[in-house]
Every structure is written in structure tokens, then in C-alpha cells.
Design a protein around this motif. Structure first.
Motif, PDB file in Angstrom:
ATOM      1  N   LYS A  16     -63.750 -71.100  44.551  1.00  0.00           N
ATOM      2  CA  LYS A  16     -63.656 -69.723  45.053  1.00  0.00           C
ATOM      3  C   LYS A  16     -62.240 -69.404  45.523  1.00  0.00           C
ATOM      4  O   LYS A  16     -61.733 -68.305  45.288  1.00  0.00           O
ATOM      5  N   ILE A  17     -61.601 -70.357  46.178  1.00  0.00           N
ATOM      6  CA  ILE A  17     -60.231 -70.141  46.648  1.00  0.00           C
ATOM      7  C   ILE A  17     -59.282 -69.974  45.467  1.00  0.00           C
ATOM      8  O   ILE A  17     -58.434 -69.085  45.449  1.00  0.00           O
ATOM      9  N   MET A  18     -59.436 -70.822  44.439  1.00  0.00           N
ATOM     10  CA  MET A  18     -58.545 -70.733  43.282  1.00  0.00           C
ATOM     11  C   MET A  18     -58.814 -69.482  42.444  1.00  0.00           C
ATOM     12  O   MET A  18     -57.916 -68.981  41.781  1.00  0.00           O
ATOM     13  N   ALA A  19     -60.022 -68.946  42.479  1.00  0.00           N
ATOM     14  CA  ALA A  19     -60.347 -67.748  41.715  1.00  0.00           C
ATOM     15  C   ALA A  19     -59.980 -66.465  42.446  1.00  0.00           C
ATOM     16  O   ALA A  19     -59.945 -65.389  41.837  1.00  0.00           O
ATOM     17  N   HIS A  20     -59.692 -66.534  43.727  1.00  0.00           N
ATOM     18  CA  HIS A  20     -59.428 -65.347  44.541  1.00  0.00           C
ATOM     19  C   HIS A  20     -58.314 -64.450  43.987  1.00  0.00           C
ATOM     20  O   HIS A  20     -58.487 -63.230  43.936  1.00  0.00           O
ATOM     21  N   VAL A  47     -57.449 -60.088  44.254  1.00  0.00           N
ATOM     22  CA  VAL A  47     -56.097 -59.552  44.467  1.00  0.00           C
ATOM     23  C   VAL A  47     -55.674 -58.637  43.323  1.00  0.00           C
ATOM     24  O   VAL A  47     -55.323 -57.476  43.546  1.00  0.00           O
ATOM     25  N   TYR A  48     -55.692 -59.136  42.088  1.00  0.00           N
ATOM     26  CA  TYR A  48     -55.230 -58.322  40.958  1.00  0.00           C
ATOM     27  C   TYR A  48     -56.042 -57.045  40.781  1.00  0.00           C
ATOM     28  O   TYR A  48     -55.465 -55.961  40.676  1.00  0.00           O
ATOM     29  N   PRO A  49     -57.390 -57.104  40.745  1.00  0.00           N
ATOM     30  CA  PRO A  49     -58.136 -55.851  40.554  1.00  0.00           C
ATOM     31  C   PRO A  49     -57.936 -54.838  41.676  1.00  0.00           C
ATOM     32  O   PRO A  49     -57.845 -53.635  41.415  1.00  0.00           O
ATOM     33  N   SER A  50     -57.850 -55.291  42.925  1.00  0.00           N
ATOM     34  CA  SER A  50     -57.710 -54.332  44.028  1.00  0.00           C
ATOM     35  C   SER A  50     -56.343 -53.656  44.006  1.00  0.00           C
ATOM     36  O   SER A  50     -56.240 -52.449  44.253  1.00  0.00           O
ATOM     37  N   VAL A  51     -55.283 -54.391  43.691  1.00  0.00           N
ATOM     38  CA  VAL A  51     -53.952 -53.779  43.606  1.00  0.00           C
ATOM     39  C   VAL A  51     -53.866 -52.870  42.391  1.00  0.00           C
ATOM     40  O   VAL A  51     -53.326 -51.766  42.452  1.00  0.00           O
ATOM     41  N   ASN A  52     -54.421 -53.279  41.269  1.00  0.00           N
ATOM     42  CA  ASN A  52     -54.380 -52.493  40.043  1.00  0.00           C
ATOM     43  C   ASN A  52     -55.094 -51.164  40.222  1.00  0.00           C
ATOM     44  O   ASN A  52     -54.624 -50.114  39.781  1.00  0.00           O
ATOM     45  N   GLY A  89     -49.395 -49.892  38.163  1.00  0.00           N
ATOM     46  CA  GLY A  89     -50.509 -50.612  38.785  1.00  0.00           C
ATOM     47  C   GLY A  89     -50.687 -52.020  38.243  1.00  0.00           C
ATOM     48  O   GLY A  89     -50.735 -52.986  39.013  1.00  0.00           O
ATOM     49  N   PRO A  90     -50.794 -52.188  36.911  1.00  0.00           N
ATOM     50  CA  PRO A  90     -50.939 -53.547  36.378  1.00  0.00           C
ATOM     51  C   PRO A  90     -49.731 -54.441  36.638  1.00  0.00           C
ATOM     52  O   PRO A  90     -49.885 -55.643  36.869  1.00  0.00           O
ATOM     53  N   THR A  91     -48.526 -53.872  36.629  1.00  0.00           N
ATOM     54  CA  THR A  91     -47.333 -54.685  36.861  1.00  0.00           C
ATOM     55  C   THR A  91     -47.274 -55.167  38.305  1.00  0.00           C
ATOM     56  O   THR A  91     -47.042 -56.350  38.570  1.00  0.00           O
ATOM     57  N   VAL A  92     -47.513 -54.285  39.257  1.00  0.00           N
ATOM     58  CA  VAL A  92     -47.524 -54.681  40.667  1.00  0.00           C
ATOM     59  C   VAL A  92     -48.708 -55.612  40.935  1.00  0.00           C
ATOM     60  O   VAL A  92     -48.591 -56.575  41.701  1.00  0.00           O
ATOM     61  N   GLY A  93     -49.832 -55.366  40.274  1.00  0.00           N
ATOM     62  CA  GLY A  93     -50.979 -56.249  40.406  1.00  0.00           C
ATOM     63  C   GLY A  93     -50.677 -57.657  39.921  1.00  0.00           C
ATOM     64  O   GLY A  93     -51.085 -58.640  40.543  1.00  0.00           O
TER      65      GLY A  93
END
Length: 76
Positions: free
Chosen positions: A57-61, A66-71, A25-29
Motif C-alpha cells: 500500500k505504501i509503495m502504491a500510494h 498522488v498522481y490522480p489527485s494532482v492531475n 495537470g499530467p506534467t505536474v502530476g
């Protein structure tokens, strides 16, 4: 000779699986974060020139969405 390896991320202390460690999860994230950042950071920097809050907001997205939802989607 320098080799380029695949980044491996490990998260221990989680309760989402019996082993209490996550690798996939963390690696794919991280890989999804990097791919999104390549696109969104230049766009966010351009938007920041005109609208500061929207550009941030765009740069923080990638880091906040992205990372938390994939993780969280991959429990191992």
C-alpha cells in the motif's frame, strides 16, 4: 552532449476543458508522483519485509493517490 529535459505529459480526450487536452495537470502530476516515489518506495520496501500488505500500500500510494489527485486538480 546529452541534455536533460523536463518531462511533458499530454492527456487527450478529457472533458475537463474545452480543448479536450491537458498538459499542465499530467506534467505536474508526474513530477509530484516522482517526488513522492523517491520517499515512499524505499520506506515501503522496508515495511514490506515485515508487513507485506502495508508495504504494498505504501509503495502504491504515489500511483493511486498522488498522481490522480494532482492531475484532477489542474484542469489544463
Amino acid at each position: 552532449m546529452v541534455g536533460i529535459g523536463i518531462p511533458i505529459c499530454v492527456q487527450c480526450g478529457t472533458h475537463s476543458n474545452p480543448c479536450r487536452c491537458k498538459v499542465v495537470g499530467p506534467t505536474v502530476g508526474f513530477l509530484a508522483f516522482a517526488a513522492a516515489a523517491v520517499v515512499e518506495w524505499p520506506v515501503g520496501a522496508l515495511v514490506y519485509c515485515f508487513r507485506h500488505v502495508k508495504g504494498r500500500k505504501i509503495m502504491a500510494h504515489p500511483a493511486t493517490v498522488v498522481y490522480p489527485s494532482v492531475n484532477k486538480a489542474i484542469p489544463i
